[in-house]
Structure formats: structure tokens, C-alpha cells
Design a protein around this motif. Structure first.
Motif, PDB file in Angstrom:
ATOM      1  N   VAL A  13     -18.790  32.140  13.064  1.00  0.00           N
ATOM      2  CA  VAL A  13     -20.299  32.422  13.988  1.00  0.00           C
ATOM      3  C   VAL A  13     -21.224  33.282  13.529  1.00  0.00           C
ATOM      4  N   ARG A  14     -21.010  34.649  13.135  1.00  0.00           N
ATOM      5  CA  ARG A  14     -21.782  35.528  12.856  1.00  0.00           C
ATOM      6  C   ARG A  14     -22.790  35.380  11.958  1.00  0.00           C
ATOM      7  N   PRO A  15     -22.428  35.000  10.774  1.00  0.00           N
ATOM      8  CA  PRO A  15     -23.629  34.387   9.634  1.00  0.00           C
ATOM      9  C   PRO A  15     -24.530  33.367  10.187  1.00  0.00           C
ATOM     10  N   PHE A  16     -24.020  32.384  11.098  1.00  0.00           N
ATOM     11  CA  PHE A  16     -24.849  31.522  11.506  1.00  0.00           C
ATOM     12  C   PHE A  16     -25.940  31.980  12.511  1.00  0.00           C
ATOM     13  N   GLU A  17     -25.478  33.268  13.421  1.00  0.00           N
ATOM     14  CA  GLU A  17     -26.243  33.651  14.307  1.00  0.00           C
ATOM     15  C   GLU A  17     -27.425  34.569  13.701  1.00  0.00           C
ATOM     16  N   GLN A  18     -26.947  35.276  12.377  1.00  0.00           N
ATOM     17  CA  GLN A  18     -28.051  36.034  11.447  1.00  0.00           C
ATOM     18  C   GLN A  18     -28.971  34.924  10.914  1.00  0.00           C
ATOM     19  N   PHE A  19     -28.527  33.988  10.160  1.00  0.00           N
ATOM     20  CA  PHE A  19     -29.219  32.860   9.800  1.00  0.00           C
ATOM     21  C   PHE A  19     -30.338  32.447  10.789  1.00  0.00           C
ATOM     22  N   ARG A  20     -29.997  32.069  12.090  1.00  0.00           N
ATOM     23  CA  ARG A  20     -30.677  31.657  13.031  1.00  0.00           C
ATOM     24  C   ARG A  20     -31.988  32.528  13.151  1.00  0.00           C
ATOM     25  N   ARG A 380     -34.432  10.996  19.560  1.00  0.00           N
ATOM     26  CA  ARG A 380     -33.562  11.470  18.421  1.00  0.00           C
ATOM     27  C   ARG A 380     -33.704  13.062  18.431  1.00  0.00           C
ATOM     28  N   PHE A 381     -32.314  13.497  18.285  1.00  0.00           N
ATOM     29  CA  PHE A 381     -32.152  14.932  18.042  1.00  0.00           C
ATOM     30  C   PHE A 381     -31.395  15.111  16.908  1.00  0.00           C
ATOM     31  N   ALA A 382     -31.484  16.092  16.201  1.00  0.00           N
ATOM     32  CA  ALA A 382     -30.855  16.461  15.049  1.00  0.00           C
ATOM     33  C   ALA A 382     -30.610  17.943  14.999  1.00  0.00           C
ATOM     34  N   PHE A 383     -29.134  18.326  14.594  1.00  0.00           N
ATOM     35  CA  PHE A 383     -28.768  19.667  14.419  1.00  0.00           C
ATOM     36  C   PHE A 383     -28.603  20.228  13.017  1.00  0.00           C
ATOM     37  N   HIS A 384     -28.941  21.613  12.903  1.00  0.00           N
ATOM     38  CA  HIS A 384     -28.935  22.359  11.531  1.00  0.00           C
ATOM     39  C   HIS A 384     -27.950  23.458  11.706  1.00  0.00           C
ATOM     40  N   ALA A 385     -27.922  24.304  10.762  1.00  0.00           N
ATOM     41  CA  ALA A 385     -26.930  25.546  10.768  1.00  0.00           C
ATOM     42  C   ALA A 385     -27.546  26.777  11.763  1.00  0.00           C
ATOM     43  N   TYR A 386     -28.748  26.444  11.985  1.00  0.00           N
ATOM     44  CA  TYR A 386     -29.378  27.428  12.875  1.00  0.00           C
ATOM     45  C   TYR A 386     -29.087  27.271  14.584  1.00  0.00           C
ATOM     46  N   ASP A 391     -28.410  25.799  22.606  1.00  0.00           N
ATOM     47  CA  ASP A 391     -29.548  24.681  22.501  1.00  0.00           C
ATOM     48  C   ASP A 391     -29.153  23.444  23.177  1.00  0.00           C
ATOM     49  N   VAL A 392     -27.924  23.232  22.995  1.00  0.00           N
ATOM     50  CA  VAL A 392     -27.359  22.033  23.864  1.00  0.00           C
ATOM     51  C   VAL A 392     -27.359  21.890  25.196  1.00  0.00           C
ATOM     52  N   GLU A 393     -27.071  23.277  25.710  1.00  0.00           N
ATOM     53  CA  GLU A 393     -27.207  23.175  27.427  1.00  0.00           C
ATOM     54  C   GLU A 393     -28.752  23.141  27.798  1.00  0.00           C
TER      55      GLU A 393
END
Ligand code: PLP
Length: 406
Positions: A13-20, A380-386, A391-393
């Protein structure tokens, strides 16, 4: 076979939160519109600013700038587990598709197969244009759910088929295509499989050393998180000697030196690799951006990104299903992607829908700062790494509120 190191990195999870945290847009909105366009990471923006500074101060020459083109090509190749020499820097998807369409040796009566009603127009018009050359365009109807009909496409292939073209993930409703099945069938018949990969590149894992793909066209304006007007065309080395580009300028000519203004003899030789598809000056701003954004994606790894986005898409599908909204793309199985759509398919078009649910829900989402799109009349919704679970909630809560007001 080479192992795709870029894809293999496990999800944490951590690198993804940093990326965000690097995306200013995410401080103001919930961004679920990567299927429409990219948002810029701070480091990507700084990369482009470096380029502008160089222009303003005349502090770099063409060769200095083109290091970024080389870097971007190499990084895209690593992301896809291919050799850099198989990658051409092009402008966008259309550029890559048209390049292959006109480079393929075809005679009158040869055909191409495409599931036109499932494709973006930019993967349809290039084929219709070939009719001028006396080629047949075999248009196969999609599956009832709107996805490309892989089995029907395979059935449409015959001894005169030269190219099959298909999106890896369609822009709407957003199904992931069984490229392995389609590609194996094409390989068995000696047919070139060209993939419009713009919806999956950078978000879902690819491995060109393992996938039966002959050509792959993408731009950096979506999941590769770069700019408009810069992209890549992969061409398998198995095909390259058979493909003669329709257009030619200096970068596509093999002269054993990189000096753009050097002219060799008139009996030129084409580059031995995919650079034969490169034309004139590069979109250098796009190359500076891609060199940084592809580095960020490589740090995360596309396998880990896929493992991040598919559960988020599934959670959104399930949240919407609990509100009585049936998703067009399944939340399990091979057709699942990072895209979630609902509403009647083709009950509208680009940005509008006659489905009575769609407009009020879309308005409520806009008021709440949730970026989304309407395509082919579907929401239409689309997800990426950030993206993350919050966001879903937010989307599910907001859609639930909109439904209560209907
Ligand atoms: C599947 C698909 N192909 C192509 C494009 C755009 O093509 P180009 O990069 O040539 O503008 C889009 C843009 O939405 C798309 O979704």
C-alpha cells in the motif's frame, strides 16, 4: 523467455499512497476518469518545465533533448517486457494504427478484421480508408454485452486476412479482450494482431514476450500519465522486415549516425527495427513527460498496479449492485478491467444519455467533485494506481444519495 521484472513487483500500500500524494488534482477531486485523460504528477510537470526552461534559455541542443526520447522508449519497453528496438516513438494511437495499416504488404482483395461497434473510431477509420486500396474490411458484430466478439473475429479470418485489430480494453463499456485467444488464433494463421492498447497501457499488466501480440499502439495521454501527442508503437521483430512505412524521413533511415541533417545516398536503407516508423522531429515535451511518468510506473510495477485497481473496480461494482445498478463489465473473470460502467449501452453518446438515471447521477457526482465520464450513453468510471478505497466509498455514497432524490 524474459521475465517481466516491471510487472512482477508485489503490491504494497505505502508506495501507492506516496504516488497518490504527487497529484495536485487529487487534493480537489476524486479522479475516476483516466479512461478519458491523464492527470499530471508533480514530477511529470517538473519534467516538462525542465524542457521549457531549456527552450527559454537555449541551454540544450537537439541531441540533449532526444536523450529523453531514448529514455522514454527504453522505459516503455521495460514496462511491456520488450526490447527498446521494437518501440517507435509516435504521436498517438491513430498514428500507430495508420502506420501499420499502410506498411502491411496487401494486395487487392486482402482483408482486415475488426469489431467496429466495440472500437473507438480511431481504430475504425484507418481500416475503412484501406478500401481505397481495394482491401475488404470485415466488420464483425460485437457480443450482446458490447465487448469485441473474439470467436466471431476468429471465424471471420480467412486466407486473405492480413490484419486483425482490437482494443485490449474497450473505451466503453470497458471489457478486457481475451488477447491471448485472439492472438494465438492469428499466429496459427500468420495474421498480424494489432492491439489498440491505450486503455490498458500503464494500468493492466502486459508482457509482450509472452502475449501473442504483433503490434501495439498507444498514446501517453491516458494511463501512461504523460501528455497528449506522444505515444508508442510496438512492432514485433518477427514482422519488421515485411513492413514498409508509407511515410519516410530521416529518423527512419539507417545511417549509423544520429545526426538529423546528414543525408546519405539516395539508395537509402530503412532502420532495421521499429524506428522505421518514426517521422521528423519528436514531440519533445511529450518525451520529457513520458520519461518521468514511465519511471514512476516502473517503480510501482504494472502487476502491482493491476492488483490494486481490479479489487477497487470490483468493490465499486459491488457497491453499485447493492444500490440496484447492474454493471456492464463483470467484476470477476477475464473480461473484468479497471473500468466500471452502468446504464443502457448506446442510450446516448459522448457526454449524454437518454437513460433517465444517468443525467441526475452524473450531476450529483460533478457537484461532489467526482470526475467521471458518459460514453455511449453509459456512466463510466476508471481506476489507476492513485485511487484507493475511500474513492470507492465516496462514489457509492454519492450515487446512493442521487438515487434517493430520483
Ligand atoms: C480505445 C481508444 N483508442 C483510441 C483513442 C484515441 O486515439 P488517439 O490517441 O489517436 O487520439 C481512445 C481515446 O479515448 C480510446 O479510448
Amino acid at each position: 523467455m524474459m521475465k517481466n521484472q516491471a510487472a512482477a513487483r508485489p503490491f504494497q500500500v505505502r508506495p501507492f499512497e506516496q504516488f497518490r500524494a504527487g497529484f495536485p488534482a487529487l487534493r480537489r477531486q476524486t479522479y475516476l476518469s483516466i479512461c478519458d485523460k491523464m492527470i499530471l504528477h508533480d514530477r511529470v510537470r517538473r519534467g516538462v518545465e525542465d524542457f521549457l526552461d531549456h527552450l527559454a534559455l537555449a541551454s540544450a541542443n537537439r541531441v540533449d533533448h532526444e536523450v529523453k526520447v531514448v529514455g522514454a522508449r527504453q522505459k516503455f519497453a521495460r514496462l511491456m517486457n520488450a526490447e527498446a528496438s521494437t518501440i517507435a516513438a509516435v504521436r498517438n494511437v491513430s498514428d500507430g494504427i495508420n502506420a501499420v495499416a499502410w506498411a502491411m504488404p496487401m494486395t487487392e482483395g486482402d482483408n482486415v478484421v475488426v469489431c467496429a461497434d466495440a472500437e473507438h473510431p480511431n481504430n475504425v477509420y484507418p481500416w475503412l480508408r484501406l478500401k481505397r486500396r481495394g482491401n475488404e474490411v470485415r466488420i464483425v458484430p460485437p457480443r450482446p454485452d458490447g465487448a469485441p466478439h473474439v470467436e466471431a473475429m476468429i471465424e471471420a479470418v480467412d486466407g486473405r486476412t492480413r490484419i486483425v485489430s482490437c482494443a485490449s480494453v474497450t473505451f466503453a463499456p470497458g471489457h478486457r479482450t481475451d488477447i491471448a485467444r485472439l492472438g494465438e488464433a492469428c499466429r496459427a494463421r500468420g495474421v498480424f494482431l494489432l492491439v489498440d492498447g491505450v486503455q490498458s497501457a500503464g494500468i493492466l499488466a502486459h508482457d509482450f514476450a509472452a502475449e501473442p501480440i504483433d503490434g501495439f499502439a498507444t498514446s501517453t495521454s491516458k494511463g501512461l500519465l504523460g501528455l497528449y501527442g506522444f505515444g508508442f508503437l510496438y512492432v514485433s521483430p518477427k514482422w519488421i522486415d515485411r513492413l514498409e512505412p508509407a511515410y519516410l524521413s530521416r529518423p527512419a533511415v539507417h545511417m549509423r549516425c544520429d545526426d538529423h541533417s546528414t543525408m546519405g545516398g539516395h539508395d537509402y536503407e530503412l532502420q532495421p527495427d521499429s524506428r522505421r516508423f518514426e517521422l521528423g522531429s519528436y514531440n519533445l515535451a511529450g518525451a520529457y513527460a513520458a520519461d518521468v511518468s514511465l519511471g514512476l510506473l516502473l517503480d510501482l510495477g504494472t502487476r502491482a498496479i493491476e492488483e490494486r485497481v481490479l479489487p477497487l473496480a470490483r468493490a465499486l461494482n459491488e457497491g453499485l449492485a447493492a444500490l440496484g445498478l447492474a454493471s456492464a463489465v463483470p467484476s470477476e473473470g477475464p473480461s473484468q478491467s479497471h473500468i466500471v460502467t452502468f446504464g443502457a449501452l448506446d442510450a446516448g453518446g459522448h457526454g449524454f444519455s437518454s437513460d433517465p438515471m444517468i443525467a441526475p447521477i452524473s450531476e450529483r457526482l460533478m457537484d461532489a467533485g467526482i470526475a467521471h465520464t458518459i460514453r455511449r450513453g453509459q456512466l463510466r468510471f476508471a481506476f489507476h494506481a492513485y485511487n484507493n478505497e475511500d474513492d470507492v466509498e465516496r462514489v457509492v455514497r454519492c450515487v446512493g444519495e442521487a438515487i434517493k432524490r430520483l
